[in-house]
Design an enzyme around this catalytic site. Structure first.
Site, short mmCIF file in Angstrom:
data_model
loop_
_atom_site.label_atom_id
_atom_site.label_comp_id
_atom_site.label_asym_id
_atom_site.label_seq_id
_atom_site.Cartn_x
_atom_site.Cartn_y
_atom_site.Cartn_z
N LYS A 326 0.84 -1.20 0.00
CA LYS A 326 0.00 0.00 0.00
C LYS A 326 0.87 1.26 0.00
O LYS A 326 0.64 2.17 -0.79
CB LYS A 326 -0.91 -0.05 1.24
CG LYS A 326 -1.95 1.03 1.30
CD LYS A 326 -3.19 0.58 2.06
CE LYS A 326 -2.98 0.48 3.57
NZ LYS A 326 -2.90 1.79 4.23
N SER A 327 1.85 1.30 0.88
CA SER A 327 2.70 2.50 0.98
C SER A 327 3.41 2.78 -0.35
O SER A 327 3.48 3.92 -0.81
CB SER A 327 3.76 2.31 2.07
OG SER A 327 3.16 2.22 3.32
N ARG A 331 2.85 5.98 -3.23
CA ARG A 331 3.96 6.84 -3.63
C ARG A 331 4.23 6.73 -5.13
O ARG A 331 4.66 7.70 -5.76
CB ARG A 331 5.20 6.48 -2.81
CG ARG A 331 5.08 6.95 -1.35
CD ARG A 331 6.00 6.20 -0.42
NE ARG A 331 6.07 6.73 0.93
CZ ARG A 331 5.20 6.43 1.92
NH1 ARG A 331 4.17 5.64 1.68
NH2 ARG A 331 5.35 6.94 3.12
N SER A 473 6.70 8.73 12.69
CA SER A 473 5.66 8.63 11.66
C SER A 473 6.23 8.85 10.28
O SER A 473 6.72 9.93 9.95
CB SER A 473 4.55 9.66 11.91
OG SER A 473 3.75 9.77 10.76
N GLN A 475 4.48 8.91 7.66
CA GLN A 475 3.58 9.79 6.90
C GLN A 475 3.96 11.25 7.10
O GLN A 475 4.02 12.02 6.15
CB GLN A 475 2.14 9.55 7.33
CG GLN A 475 1.63 8.18 6.91
CD GLN A 475 0.22 7.92 7.37
OE1 GLN A 475 -0.41 8.73 8.04
NE2 GLN A 475 -0.31 6.75 7.02
N ASP A 622 2.00 -1.53 11.75
CA ASP A 622 0.69 -1.92 11.23
C ASP A 622 0.35 -3.38 11.54
O ASP A 622 -0.77 -3.83 11.28
CB ASP A 622 0.65 -1.72 9.71
CG ASP A 622 0.62 -0.24 9.35
OD1 ASP A 622 0.25 0.58 10.21
OD2 ASP A 622 0.98 0.09 8.20
N LYS A 649 -4.51 5.11 14.75
CA LYS A 649 -4.55 4.50 13.41
C LYS A 649 -6.00 4.55 12.91
O LYS A 649 -6.80 5.31 13.41
CB LYS A 649 -4.01 3.08 13.48
CG LYS A 649 -2.53 3.02 13.81
CD LYS A 649 -1.69 3.61 12.68
CE LYS A 649 -0.23 3.69 13.06
NZ LYS A 649 0.55 4.42 12.06
N ARG A 653 -6.37 1.14 17.92
CA ARG A 653 -6.12 -0.30 17.78
C ARG A 653 -5.83 -0.99 19.11
O ARG A 653 -5.96 -2.21 19.21
CB ARG A 653 -4.99 -0.55 16.78
CG ARG A 653 -5.46 -0.32 15.36
CD ARG A 653 -4.42 -0.66 14.31
NE ARG A 653 -5.02 -0.50 13.00
CZ ARG A 653 -4.33 -0.31 11.88
NH1 ARG A 653 -3.02 -0.28 11.92
NH2 ARG A 653 -4.97 -0.18 10.72
C1 S3P Z 1 2.46 4.67 6.31
C2 S3P Z 1 2.99 5.01 7.53
C3 S3P Z 1 2.44 4.51 8.80
C4 S3P Z 1 1.55 3.31 8.59
C5 S3P Z 1 0.58 3.49 7.46
C6 S3P Z 1 1.33 3.74 6.18
C7 S3P Z 1 3.07 5.24 5.09
O1 S3P Z 1 1.67 5.51 9.40
O2 S3P Z 1 0.84 3.02 9.78
O3 S3P Z 1 -0.24 2.37 7.31
O4 S3P Z 1 2.77 4.76 3.99
O5 S3P Z 1 3.88 6.17 5.22
P1 S3P Z 1 2.30 6.61 10.41
O6 S3P Z 1 3.16 7.49 9.61
O7 S3P Z 1 1.13 7.35 10.98
O8 S3P Z 1 3.06 5.82 11.44
#
Ligand code: S3P
Length: 748
Positions: A326-327, A331, A473, A475, A622, A649, A653
């Site tokens: 997914k990540s 991107r 984080s 993100q 995750d 999240k 969780r």
């Molecule tokens: C992600 C970062 C993580 C993760 C999320 C995907 C990303 O979140 O939990 O599922 O793709 O950068 P956080 O940045 O809030 O830890």
């Protein structure tokens, strides 16, 4: 008993809609007395016999006397005449509402009768519900359940009147929305009136052809689907087209312009643009599918899909390819969009989260082909090529989309707004807004408590900053670095612990220099990205469910092929190994700049409880919901600390997992930053660990999938509610689970 909502309700007209609402009022005891006026004596007699009214009148004047709610449930064109007739007989604080599908003309009728002194109780309404049949007998008490009702209060409408109508419609289990009259008519012109007009028009066009017999005889599903609504009542649509003339003509103009564009693309044989247009439309349809299917994806208290897993011994075996990461998928679209040239992606995750990102970039004018079998081609527009989206960008359930895009959008020349579903709307956005403001961005979190919607004012000159991340984080790190692409000078971030580094790796793959020195990551603004090939590995976060499933099932043997094992993501492997799982990482190799491997797990020994190592927390962030299931099956206590991030999240969780584990008979204690789980496993004993029970997944895909794995060791039926979010990250989850031997029954 509490007071009913109304003393006396008078219906003027008692067809499908009126009689359905009358049924709700009777069933829910919302009024002391309900009467009706219609011209048909038979309707009134039937309504009395059905027990939905106490008295019927042929003259509306007799019905409305002393009524505190009057519902005009008759054709819209009759509104003015009725209002004139009943005006002298209305009690002072009566609420008057209607159910017509156009609103501007109802308000016009009220003005014609009352001038500027429209009664404060006058609040037009429109329940968006219907059925094939009409008349008093067709009414149904659940006609409005899970449907929308739009109220269009006027400036003159009293708040108490609106509030009471909201209560009335909520009692009918409808979702009530308030909007102004013009907006209502415009929205309905596009979503209902235009499609009906087009359906009538197409059938008419084909019916006029000489060979119409052949056309209708051989017409396939497409024609049938498209023309179904042309079988509706011509009188009604005649009235609606006139009643909403202004907005409909505008919608028709828009249609003509769009049709001309499409026509031109075909005439010019402009393949790329035509693919772009069709792909955009198809993706929009898929993206909004849950809304169109009237399945409010993640709205509160509305369970739309559930999993049921029966007790009994199960096997868990096979070789599987888990969908794309997914990540990395997010991107690939974001960077491909702002790169120069074309980017080709394989293994793209066709889940709702990544599709939300894809849709957002299409909305900003990027031509994207696919996804088809995991392949996507992005025609990059360059670092300054994004265009203003016409409406708010809808991010669905996806925090990654919203936080990374916050950074990118803060640097654009245009304004933008991002919204999300019920889960995303509760998630903290100040963590990214704050550093972006330090860079000069104008960004607001307009929800309560720093939550979405996120609103950004464009055309700000950003400057590079150094930011010490207060939380681990990826993100937030990524959002800041992405804003840094457009900022003046250097932008750098120091993270408290290493988090996933896909942004850094992929920017480099697109030819952008990113420096990593220890926990400090930096880049210089003003460079460019160059389109490239991206191979998305299988998502280790999705694979984790299968790893845990295999680790807790006797005799299991599961191989997960070509899974991404980026060292910033492999906490789950380390933790499962520390718990004693029989897990091997085989065939390690590099694909598309990311390390991948086949992961084999066998159920040969009972796991043991551990204190989960804190340095692995960001690397397994995750995967904890599924690791908690493993811990419940382990021998002895498992303790997790240093994981407060789990509380923000897609759901909280820690709490949601603790609640679910307790429901399934597991002793556990949630703490501020983790959990203590008393494992029920005994060495060499593979009997059931979990009782049966009903689990609420709180719009969180990983909660739903984790508790599915509990279904490999259950003594009673496990039901998991609200599982539709599984489609955000792992669309083939139930299919692969069933292949492995865990039978999950899916019901809508
Ligand atoms: C992600 C970062 C993580 C993760 C999320 C995907 C990303 O979140 O939990 O599922 O793709 O950068 P956080 O940045 O809030 O830890």
């Amino acid at each position: 008993m509490s007071q009913p909502l109304f003393k006396k309700v008078a219906f003027i007209g008692l067809g499908l809609i009126g009689s359905s609402l009358a049924r709700v009022i009777a069933a829910e005891h919302l009024a002391e007395n309900v009467v009706a006026a219609t011209r048909s004596k038979k309707t009134l007699a039937d309504a009395k016999a059905l027990g939905i009214i106490s008295e019927g009148f042929s003259d509306p004047v007799d019905a409305v006397r002393d009524a505190d709610l009057i519902v005009l449930a008759l054709p819209v064109r009759a509104t003015q005449k009725i209002l004139e007739t009943i005006k002298p007989y209305l009690s002072e604080n009566a609420i008057i509402t209607d159910v017509g599908s156009t609103k501007g003309n109802v308000v016009e009728a009220a003005h014609a009768v009352y001038g500027q002194n429209i009664p404060v109780g006058f609040v037009p309404g429109h329940p968006i519900a219907g059925a094939e049949h009409t008349g008093v007998h067709a009414g149904k008490v659940d006609l409005f359940a899970n449907h929308k009702v739009i109220l269009t209060p006027l400036p003159s409408s009293a708040e108490w009147a609106v509030e009471k109508l909201i209560q009335l419609w909520q009692a009918a289990k409808a979702e009530v929305i308030c909007m102004d009259v013009e907006k209502h008519d415009e929205v309905l012109a596009h979503t209902s009136h235009l499609p009906h007009l087009m359906a009538f028009n197409l059938v008419e066009q084909l019916a006029n052809r000489e060979d119409n017999l052949d056309i209708f005889r051989y017409a396939a599903g497409g024609f049938r689907d498209f023309s179904r609504i042309a079988a509706s009542d011509p009188q009604m649509w005649h009235d609606i087209f006139f009643a909403n003339k202004k907005a409909i003509l505008k919608a028709v103009d828009g249609f003509e312009a769009q049709l001309a564009t499409l026509r031109q693309l075909i005439e010019d044989e402009n393949s790329q643009a035509l693919m772009g247009l069709l792909g955009h439309a198809q993706a929009a349809r898929q993206h909004f599918n849950h809304m169109l299917a009237n399945k409010p994806l993640m709205e509160k208290n509305k369970v739309t899909q559930q999993f049921t897993i029966l007790p009994g011994e199960k096997t868990f075996k096979g070789k599987f390819t888990i969908p794309g990461d997914k990540s990395v998928s997010h991107r690939s679209i974001m960077f491909g969009a702002i790169a120069e040239g074309t980017t080709h992606v394989t293994g793209f995750l066709e889940g709702e989260d990544a599709l939300a990102t894809l849709q957002a970039f299409r909305d900003m004018g990027v031509s994207i082909e696919g996804p088809k079998n995991g392949e996507v081609t992005i025609h990059g527009v360059g670092i300054n090529g994004l265009k203003a989206p016409k409406t708010a960008l809808y991010m669905g359930n996806s925090g990654t989309s919203m936080r990374l895009l916050s950074g990118m959008l803060s640097a654009q020349q245009f304004d933008s707004v991002m919204t999300g579903d019920a889960s995303l709307s509760k998630r903290p956005m100040e963590r990214i807004a704050k550093p972006l403001r330090e860079m000069g961005a104008q960004i607001q979190t307009t929800g309560e408590r720093g939550t979405p919607p996120v609103s950004i004012t464009g055309a700000q000159a950003l400057k590079g900053i150094h930011y010490d991340l207060p939380m681990a984080s990826a993100q937030v790190k990524s959002g800041i670095l992405l804003a840094g692409l457009w900022a003046e000078g250097e932008t750098s971030v120091t993270e408290p612990e290493p988090t996933r580094d896909h942004t850094e790796r992929m920017l480099r793959a697109f030819g952008y220099e990113v420096k990593t020195e220890g926990n400090r990551i930096s880049l210089q603004g003003g460079g460019k990205l160059v389109g490239t090939e991206i191979q998305v590995p299988s998502d280790i976060s999705s694979a984790a469910f299968f790893m845990v499933g295999a680790a807790i099932t006797e005799g299991s043997d599961v191989t997960l092929e070509a899974v991404g094992i980026n060292p910033t993501r492999t906490g789950v492997i380390e933790i499962l190994k520390q718990m004693g799982a029989d897990l091997t990482v085989e065939n390690e190799r590099i694909a598309g700049g990311e390390p991948i491997a086949d992961i084999r797990i066998r159920g040969t020994r009972t796991l043991k409880g551990i204190h989960m190592p804190e340095d692995q927390v960001p690397l397994a962030i995750d995967e904890f919901p599924s690791l908690f299931i493993a811990a419940a099956c382990a021998e002895g206590q498992t303790v997790l600390t240093g994981a407060a991030e789990l509380r923000v999240k897609e759901s909280d969780r820690i709490q949601v997992m603790a609640d679910g584990l307790k429901t399934l008979g597991i002793d556990c204690t949630p703490t501020d930053d983790g959990i203590i789980i008393e494992g029920k496993g005994k060495s060499g004993d593979w009997s059931a660990i979990f009782t049966g029970g009903e689990i609420e997944s709180h719009h969180d895909h990983r909660i739903a999938m984790s508790f599915s794995m509990a279904g490999l060791r259950n003594s009673g039926e496990i039901k998991i509610m609200g599982t539709e979010t599984v489609a955000t990250s792992f669309p083939t989850f139930t299919q692969l689970s069933n292949q492995a031997g865990l039978e999950i029954q899916v019901s809508e």
